[in-house]
Scaffold this motif. Structure first.
Motif: not given
Length: 371
Positions: A162-169, A178-189, A238-239
């Motif tokens: 999935l793209s970064m936009e398809q997994v959104a917080v 800080a909580i939702v991702e171990h690797s910074e920049g992986a998700l849309t936050i 459309r995540p």
């Protein structure tokens, strides 16, 4: 005769191959599953299952005030627990829990959902549900340190390409960054007081307005902005994976504003209504979207300690969990079952998306059974 038999065999083989090709094509074109995680920070089981707690309202009155005169009492009081909770969260206790989903955690029905972490406050609670197990030795504060462990959200992004936009917080508390991702920049936050860019002019105005309407808390913005930013992203991008974290239920409780806690729960119910109604109206989400709604921790059970939580507060480790899933047959309230734990959230989301949760972490708590 032999030629005729050979012709029939060739025709049968061609027919079977054509049918297989059609099945594969149909499967490839079918919209994929989606998951939505919603958390209501520190929302007690007492309000979820019983509505307004008159003892708490009474404890906050002055000598000259009467319980029945209070606006919050007039709005949310009813004789039975079922009536009170329906007044507080009419949508939640309507179609989702009656016709399409189920909820666990009411001790009156022999149902229990609890934390496995021993801290019973926010970062350990959210991390437990997102990484699949507690790490009490390393996650023991609400400091905004990067999560030492990969989360189910990151796993789903990688496993499903999935793209970064398809997994959104989208959350109201800034520590979620800080909580939702171990690797910074992986998700849309977008969490806490944080600008949100949108092609929609109205949403851009809301992004600016959040800074003009500060809350009493530096780390938590109003849930209204969080929800509307999430819906804007949902409608445009459309995540496949969406996490919506609402926070006011916890912070108003810490401020001893029970009236505001109830109002926040009522607003959360309206947000759930808008979210579920929108999803049901979209062909690419209808019938294939799994929704899990829960909380990060409980609270005290009495008028003296309802504001508090933590390892020394009785009731702080007791939570609840609700499911609206096309693959789960159970409806209404769970009763007399083995306890569920918050750590099962991660593997449940992964299983709903069709991935192997043991590949994520074989030591994680297993998924909620589809029954």
């Amino acid at each position: 005769m032999r030629a005729r038999i050979r012709g029939m065999r060739r025709l049968l083989a061609v027919t079977i191959l054509a049918a297989l090709a059609l099945a594969i094509a149909a499967r490839a074109q079918a919209p994929a599953a989606a998951v939505v995680l919603v958390t209501l920070d520190g929302a007690r089981i007492e309000e979820l299952f019983g509505g307004l707690d008159a003892a708490i309202v009474s404890s906050q009155l002055k000598d000259s005030q009467r319980l029945e005169d209070q606006s919050i009492y007039k709005r949310f009081w009813a004789p039975t627990a079922e009536e009170r909770r329906a007044k507080l969260m009419p949508f939640f206790w309507g179609t989702p829990m009656r016709d399409r989903g189920s909820i666990a955690g009411d001790p009156a029905r022999g149902s229990r959902v609890h934390l496995t972490n021993q801290h019973a406050f926010s970062y350990p609670g959210y991390s437990e549900m997102l990484v699949g197990r507690a790490h009490d030795d390393t996650i023991r504060s609400n400091d905004p340190i990067r999560n030492p462990y990969p989360t189910a959200l990151e796993f789903l992004k990688r496993e499903n390409a999935l793209s970064m936009e398809q997994v959104a917080v989208f959350t109201s508390w800034n520590v979620h960054r800080a909580i939702v991702e171990h690797s910074e920049g992986a998700l849309t936050i977008n969490s806490g007081f944080m600008p949100f860019n949108s092609p929609t002019e109205e949403v851009r105005r809301l992004s600016a307005l959040q800074f003009e309407t500060p809350t009493p808390w530096e780390e938590v913005r109003h849930d209204a902005y969080t929800f509307r930013f999430a819906m804007d992203h949902l409608s445009r991008q459309r995540p496949r994976v969406l996490y919506l974290g609402l926070g006011e239920t916890d912070d108003w409780a810490h401020d001893n504003r029970y009236d505001r806690v109830l109002e926040a729960l009522a607003r959360s119910d309206e947000y759930l209504k808008q979210l579920c109604t929108w999803l049901e109206a979209q062909p690419d989400y209808r019938g294939r979207t799994h929704i899990l709604i829960t909380t990060d921790h409980g609270r005290g059970r009495t008028p003296k300690d309802w504001r508090a939580h933590g390892k020394d507060v009785t009731g702080a480790g007791e939570t609840w969990m609700a499911f609206v899933s096309p693959t789960m047959a159970r409806r209404g309230e769970w009763s007399n079952h083995p306890p569920l734990v918050a750590a099962q959230v991660a593997s449940t989301l992964i299983a709903w998306m069709g991935a192997d949760w043991k590949k994520f972490d074989p030591a994680a708590a297993p998924p909620i059974p589809n029954q």
